[in-house]
Every structure is written in C-alpha cells, then in structure tokens.
Design a protein around this motif. Structure first.
Motif, PDB file in Angstrom:
ATOM      1  N   PHE A 508       5.397-102.081 -22.086  1.00 26.00           N
ATOM      2  CA  PHE A 508       6.309-102.596 -21.065  1.00 26.00           C
ATOM      3  C   PHE A 508       7.767-102.460 -21.535  1.00 26.00           C
ATOM      4  O   PHE A 508       8.643-102.063 -20.760  1.00 26.00           O
ATOM      5  N   GLU A 509       8.022-102.781 -22.783  1.00 25.73           N
ATOM      6  CA  GLU A 509       9.400-102.701 -23.293  1.00 25.73           C
ATOM      7  C   GLU A 509       9.901-101.271 -23.304  1.00 25.73           C
ATOM      8  O   GLU A 509      11.077-100.999 -23.054  1.00 25.73           O
ATOM      9  N   ILE A 510       8.997-100.331 -23.589  1.00 27.60           N
ATOM     10  CA  ILE A 510       9.406 -98.918 -23.576  1.00 27.60           C
ATOM     11  C   ILE A 510       9.735 -98.470 -22.154  1.00 27.60           C
ATOM     12  O   ILE A 510      10.703 -97.726 -21.922  1.00 27.60           O
ATOM     13  N   ALA A 511       8.935 -98.935 -21.168  1.00 27.92           N
ATOM     14  CA  ALA A 511       9.173 -98.529 -19.783  1.00 27.92           C
ATOM     15  C   ALA A 511      10.401 -99.201 -19.188  1.00 27.92           C
ATOM     16  O   ALA A 511      11.005 -98.669 -18.244  1.00 27.92           O
ATOM     17  N   ASP A 512      10.805-100.373 -19.711  1.00 30.21           N
ATOM     18  CA  ASP A 512      11.958-101.108 -19.177  1.00 30.21           C
ATOM     19  C   ASP A 512      13.234-100.558 -19.808  1.00 30.21           C
ATOM     20  O   ASP A 512      13.765-101.096 -20.778  1.00 30.21           O
ATOM     21  N   ASP A 513      13.747 -99.461 -19.228  1.00 24.18           N
ATOM     22  CA  ASP A 513      14.891 -98.773 -19.828  1.00 24.18           C
ATOM     23  C   ASP A 513      16.166 -99.611 -19.778  1.00 24.18           C
ATOM     24  O   ASP A 513      16.967 -99.607 -20.725  1.00 24.18           O
ATOM     25  N   ASP A 514      16.406-100.331 -18.660  1.00 23.01           N
ATOM     26  CA  ASP A 514      17.666-101.049 -18.504  1.00 23.01           C
ATOM     27  C   ASP A 514      17.586-102.498 -18.989  1.00 23.01           C
ATOM     28  O   ASP A 514      18.529-103.272 -18.793  1.00 23.01           O
ATOM     29  N   ASP A 515      16.452-102.890 -19.573  1.00 27.57           N
ATOM     30  CA  ASP A 515      16.287-104.239 -20.152  1.00 27.57           C
ATOM     31  C   ASP A 515      16.559-105.353 -19.152  1.00 27.57           C
ATOM     32  O   ASP A 515      17.092-106.412 -19.524  1.00 27.57           O
ATOM     33  N   SER A 520       9.285-100.608 -12.107  1.00 30.15           N
ATOM     34  CA  SER A 520       8.706-100.196 -10.825  1.00 30.15           C
ATOM     35  C   SER A 520       7.193-100.030 -10.969  1.00 30.15           C
ATOM     36  O   SER A 520       6.633-100.075 -12.072  1.00 30.15           O
ATOM     37  N   VAL A 521       6.548 -99.823  -9.826  1.00 33.80           N
ATOM     38  CA  VAL A 521       5.098 -99.624  -9.831  1.00 33.80           C
ATOM     39  C   VAL A 521       4.730 -98.369 -10.618  1.00 33.80           C
ATOM     40  O   VAL A 521       3.774 -98.356 -11.410  1.00 33.80           O
ATOM     41  N   GLU A 522       5.498 -97.292 -10.424  1.00 32.94           N
ATOM     42  CA  GLU A 522       5.224 -96.048 -11.142  1.00 32.94           C
ATOM     43  C   GLU A 522       5.392 -96.243 -12.637  1.00 32.94           C
ATOM     44  O   GLU A 522       4.584 -95.749 -13.443  1.00 32.94           O
ATOM     45  N   GLU A 523       6.447 -96.980 -13.035  1.00 35.04           N
ATOM     46  CA  GLU A 523       6.649 -97.240 -14.460  1.00 35.04           C
ATOM     47  C   GLU A 523       5.547 -98.117 -15.039  1.00 35.04           C
ATOM     48  O   GLU A 523       5.134 -97.932 -16.184  1.00 35.04           O
ATOM     49  N   ALA A 524       5.046 -99.071 -14.226  1.00 37.67           N
ATOM     50  CA  ALA A 524       3.953 -99.920 -14.693  1.00 37.67           C
ATOM     51  C   ALA A 524       2.679 -99.095 -14.903  1.00 37.67           C
ATOM     52  O   ALA A 524       1.942 -99.303 -15.877  1.00 37.67           O
ATOM     53  N   GLU A 525       2.408 -98.149 -14.001  1.00 42.31           N
ATOM     54  CA  GLU A 525       1.240 -97.297 -14.164  1.00 42.31           C
ATOM     55  C   GLU A 525       1.357 -96.451 -15.428  1.00 42.31           C
ATOM     56  O   GLU A 525       0.385 -96.300 -16.184  1.00 42.31           O
ATOM     57  N   GLU A 526       2.549 -95.903 -15.674  1.00 43.46           N
ATOM     58  CA  GLU A 526       2.749 -95.102 -16.880  1.00 43.46           C
ATOM     59  C   GLU A 526       2.618 -95.959 -18.141  1.00 43.46           C
ATOM     60  O   GLU A 526       2.047 -95.524 -19.144  1.00 43.46           O
ATOM     61  N   ALA A 527       3.126 -97.188 -18.085  1.00 47.68           N
ATOM     62  CA  ALA A 527       3.031 -98.070 -19.246  1.00 47.68           C
ATOM     63  C   ALA A 527       1.577 -98.427 -19.551  1.00 47.68           C
ATOM     64  O   ALA A 527       1.146 -98.421 -20.711  1.00 47.68           O
ATOM     65  N   ALA A 528       0.810 -98.754 -18.494  1.00 40.05           N
ATOM     66  CA  ALA A 528      -0.601 -99.090 -18.711  1.00 40.05           C
ATOM     67  C   ALA A 528      -1.370 -97.886 -19.229  1.00 40.05           C
ATOM     68  O   ALA A 528      -2.218 -98.010 -20.128  1.00 40.05           O
ATOM     69  N   GLU A 529      -1.076 -96.694 -18.701  1.00 42.90           N
ATOM     70  CA  GLU A 529      -1.776 -95.493 -19.158  1.00 42.90           C
ATOM     71  C   GLU A 529      -1.467 -95.197 -20.620  1.00 42.90           C
ATOM     72  O   GLU A 529      -2.359 -94.854 -21.408  1.00 42.90           O
ATOM     73  N   SER A 530      -0.196 -95.343 -21.011  1.00 40.77           N
ATOM     74  CA  SER A 530       0.162 -95.090 -22.413  1.00 40.77           C
ATOM     75  C   SER A 530      -0.439 -96.136 -23.341  1.00 40.77           C
ATOM     76  O   SER A 530      -0.827 -95.822 -24.468  1.00 40.77           O
ATOM     77  N   ALA A 531      -0.545 -97.383 -22.871  1.00 43.99           N
ATOM     78  CA  ALA A 531      -1.150 -98.425 -23.710  1.00 43.99           C
ATOM     79  C   ALA A 531      -2.631 -98.145 -23.947  1.00 43.99           C
ATOM     80  O   ALA A 531      -3.140 -98.286 -25.070  1.00 43.99           O
TER      81      ALA A 531
END
Length: 534
Positions: A508-515, A520-531
């Motif tokens: 989640f921290e990696i996907a949250d670029d602006d802190d 977003s939903v797309e970023e959450a999907e990418e974060a879960a997939e990478s985890a």
C-alpha cells in the motif's frame, strides 16, 4: 391328471397318469369336472402371482423388515429363488446367465425403490418451499417436512447399508442369510440356496459399484437441495437433522448393529462389494477423516479430504481406511451449508447495520440542535445490535457441531470460517463508513452546501467508530489470532495462500505515491497483486 388330459399343467405336475376307467368316471360326473376346472384355473394363476409378489418383495427395503434385517435377507433370498424357479427359460439357460439375470433384477428393483424415495424428497422440498410462503401454517408444515426429509433420508441410508451392500454379500458371496446357534446353515437356508445359481463375485462387484457410482451423486444432490431449504429456517433444526443422519451412517451404535449381524463384518462386506475407483470416479468422497488428522490445512477443508480420498481409493494397500456413507452423502453438503449460512447471515447483519445507520443519519437534527448524548445513544444502539447479531450468528453456527466423533475437526473449521467472515464484514463496514465521510468531504469541496448535515454525519460516524472499537465484546473471540487460516496452516507446516499485514501495508505504501493515504481502485489491485506475488 389321473382322470383327464384336459389340463396340461396338472398333467405335467402329476407323477403318473391314471387308467382309462378313472377318466371315464370323471367324464360322467359334471360336479367333479367343475371342481377340477376351478382348481386348475386357480393353480394356473399361482406362478404369475408368485412372480409378482416376489418382485414386490424386492421393491421393499429388506433392512427395515419388521422382524429385523436377517428376516429381510431371508425374504430377499426366497424371492430370488422363486423368480429363478419360475423362469420359463430356466432349463435352457446357463448358470452364469441365470446369476447375471438375478443380479440385474435385484439391483433394478433397488434402483426403483431409491428413485421412489428421491421423488418423495422432491415433494418434501416443494412442500417446504410452499410452507415458507404459506403464512400462518408455515411453521407446522415446515416442521413436518423436516421430519419427513429426515425419515426419507434415513430409509435411503438403510437401503444402501443393507440392501445394496450387506445382504448381497451375505446371499451372493457367503450364501448365508440366517444365524444359527451351531453356526451351520439351517434346513430352510440350505433349501433356498440350493435353488440359486453360483454368483460370480467379480460380476457382483461391478454391478454394485456401478449402482453406487450412479446413485450416490443423485442422492447427495437431492439431499443438498432439501437441506438448503431447511437451512433457511434455523441452524438448530439443521443441526438436529445432521445429528440424526450421522447416527444412521457413521454413529457408533449404527456400526455396532451392522457388525453384529452374526455372519460378517461391515468392512468385509464393503471391501468385497465396492470397487472404490469406480464409485469415486464422480468425485464422491468415500472415506471418513482419520482420527486426529488435520484435514483441510493445505487449501481448505474440502480440498484436502478430496485429495486424501482419491489417494486412498487408488491405493488398495491402505489397511485402516473406513468407507463412510456420511462422507459420501452428507459431509461435504453440511460443510458447504455451514459456509452458505455464515455468508448469508453476515451479509444480512451488514445490511441491517448500514440500513439502521443511514436511517439514523436521515432522521438526525442539524448540528446546532443535536445533543451529544443523543448521538452517543443512537451510535451505542447500533454497536450493541451489531454485537448481539454477531454473537447470534456464532451461536447458531455452533448449533451444527453436534456429534462428538467429528466435533474437534468441525469446530476447527468453523472457527476459521468465522474468523474470515468476521474480517470481511468488519472490513466492509469500515469501508462503508469511510465512504460516507469521503462523500461529505467531496460535497464540501464542491459547493460548500450542507455543512451542518456533513458535520452531523461526522459526529455520529465518529461516535460509532469509537464504540465499535471498545464495545464489540464478541470480536476477541471471533478474531482470535489462533483461528486465522495463516496460523492454522503454519501449525501443520503448510502454506495458507494468505499474506501478512506487514506485506499488505508495504504494498500500500509503495502504491501511495503522493502520501495522502488514499489510492485508486487500479492502484489497490496492483498493490494486492504485488503483495501476493511476493
């Protein structure tokens, strides 16, 4: 036959023909002629009537004979003997063909019997569905349908145990059906068995296995449909049916009765009659879990049991495997029903909580008029209702843990399911609360209207979040860390297919670029997939 040749059946059965004087006397006596004709016509119907009666006896459940299972086996052997003796083609038929024909007649009769009971189950299902929408008389009708379903399923189990497995082994293999004090066959038993042909055990094994491979899935699917209707009432009623069915299939008293027939052991009959590969070819789970095993640790309770069943069915050297009608017919059904009950119950709880919260927000006064203790009272009522609802769901689910033989394994699976479902409902609830606050923030940024309403929402939601953290007494039990799939899998040295909280937070921290704490939903999907991919 000694007086006339006008009746072929009497002539064929007579030991010798009479003289001409007797025949002449008979021809001169009309009363004697009438009596002879009446007797002949009556005797002429006996073979057909005997055949019909024998088939009717085979269409009954011999294991449920009023005088006991042994009397039912004797009746079955006598009926088969009568059908064989009265077969007009018997003299010209080989012994092997006669034996195969009798096996076909026997298992066809039992198939008709089971199909008739399955049709009764279908009518029970329709009656239960009608009772659910029938208004005031629904409770009585539904209770009656439960009792009928339990009774019909119990009869089917008795037929499978006795008519399909135990009696065929005794009659066709052991050629015995009566227990005597000296252990020797009785004269009646010898007389009946002497008329029957010798049966090939390999042919019997094929026919019995094909019968079970065809009918076990049918019974399981029909039973599941009926039990799902019953599960829509209360878990206690479903638990009572589960207890009854387990007692009739794998219960200690049931096994004692099956082994106590005096002629053979239940396991001997099963191993001689069933080809496990054939019966399990349609995905039927044939064996009960071993005592003390941790089935289900590697991918769920169903997958491990299925893999173990397939391995055992392919390995004929497994000495301690135990064929289980409970596993073949009801175990998987009840496991899926428990999961379905929990899923629907937790979904209903979530819907009620969110509905109550929205109603409270809609009826709340503006911020300048609301009293803090009223907001606290409304939020406390919602949190208390949620706590009681979760406790009730847990208690209802534990009503299904009845029989002691599988209680430890079932309770372990239930705790794991409750853990996962509670995590899901709390996560959905918190996301719903965050969405409410996020919508308020967007309204403020858009036009600045509705500031008081937004403040009221934030006050009530904030109170509710505080109470959810400190007033839910059931959470320490439902979210016990020892019940998590990861911990349970690690206890037996297996992977759970889950990720840790630290891994999820890192993604989640990696996907949250602006802190800003939001993705977003797309970023959450990418974060879960990478985890999950590591």
């Amino acid at each position: 036959a000694a007086r006339t040749d006008a009746y072929p059946l009497a002539t064929a059965l007579a030991p010798a023909k009479g003289d001409a004087a007797s025949k002449a006397a008979a021809a001169a006596d009309p009363l004697l002629q009438s009596q002879m004709k009446m007797i002949y016509l009556h005797v002429q119907t006996l073979p057909d009537r005997t055949v019909r009666q024998s088939r009717r006896l085979l269409h009954r459940a011999a294991g449920l004979h009023p005088a006991g299972s042994a009397a039912g086996a004797a009746t079955t052997a006598s009926a088969l003997s009568a059908l064989d003796l009265l077969d007009p083609h018997r003299p010209a038929t080989s012994e092997g063909r006669r034996a195969a024909r009798l096996l076909d007649v026997y298992y066809d009769a039992k198939a008709r019997l089971i199909r008739g009971l399955l049709d009764r189950l279908g009518r029970t299902e329709e009656a239960a569905a009608a009772a659910d929408g029938g208004g005031g008389a629904g409770a009585t009708t539904s209770a009656t349908s439960d009792e009928t379903a339990d009774d019909v399923l119990g009869r089917i189990v008795h037929i499978l145990q006795n008519d399909i497995l135990l009696h065929p082994y005794q009659i066709f293999v052991l050629r015995r059906f009566q227990v005597t004090d000296d252990g020797r066959p009785s004269p009646e038993e010898e007389a009946v068995m002497a008329t029957l042909p010798t049966f090939d055990s390999a042919v019997l094994r094929i026919k019995a296995s094909n019968f079970l491979a065809t009918h076990l899935p049918l019974i399981r699917n029909r039973a599941k449909a009926v039990l799902m209707n019953i599960a829509g009432t209360t878990a206690a009623r479903l638990g009572n049916i589960r207890q009854s069915l387990y007692d009739k299939t794998d219960g200690a008293e049931c096994r004692r009765l099956l082994d106590g027939n005096g002629l053979c052991r239940w396991d001997d009959a099963v191993n001689a009659i069933i080809d496990f590969r054939t019966v399990s070819s349609h995905g039927t789970q044939l064996f009960s879990p071993e005592k003390g095993s941790t089935a289900g640790g590697d991918g769920g309770p169903i997958g491990a049991s299925a893999r173990r069943t397939l391995r055992q069915s392919q390995d004929s050297s497994v000495p301690d495997r135990r064929f289980s009608l409970w596993s073949a017919l009801f175990s998987t059904t009840f496991s899926s029903l428990v999961h379905s009950i929990l899923t629907s119950s937790f979904h209903s709880v979530h819907t009620r909580v969110i509905g109550t919260l929205r109603s409270s927000l809609a009826a709340a006064p503006p911020l300048r008029s609301i009293l803090p203790h009223e907001a606290h009272r409304n939020a406390l009522r919602i949190a208390t209702d949620l706590d009681l609802a979760l406790i009730k769901v847990s208690d209802d689910a534990h009503e299904l843990l009845v029989h002691a033989e599988e209680r430890e394994e079932s309770e372990r699976r239930l705790r794991q399911s409750l853990y996962v479902q509670t995590c899901e409902i709390m996560g959905r609830l918190l996301n719903e609360l965050r969405r409410m606050l996020d919508n308020n923030a967007q309204n403020k940024m858009g036009n600045g209207s509705g500031v008081e309403e937004d403040a009221t929402t934030e006050l009530i939601v904030g109170r509710l979040c505080h109470l959810l953290k400190f007033r839910l007494s059931c959470l320490p039990t439902l979210l016990d860390s020892s019940s998590s799939p990861a911990v349970m899998a690690a206890a037996v040295g297996q992977k759970s297919g889950m990720i840790s909280l630290a891994e999820l937070r890192s993604s989640f921290e990696i996907a949250d670029d602006d802190d800003d704490g939001l993705i977003s939903v797309e970023e959450a999907e990418e974060a879960a997939e990478s985890a999950f991919s590591g």
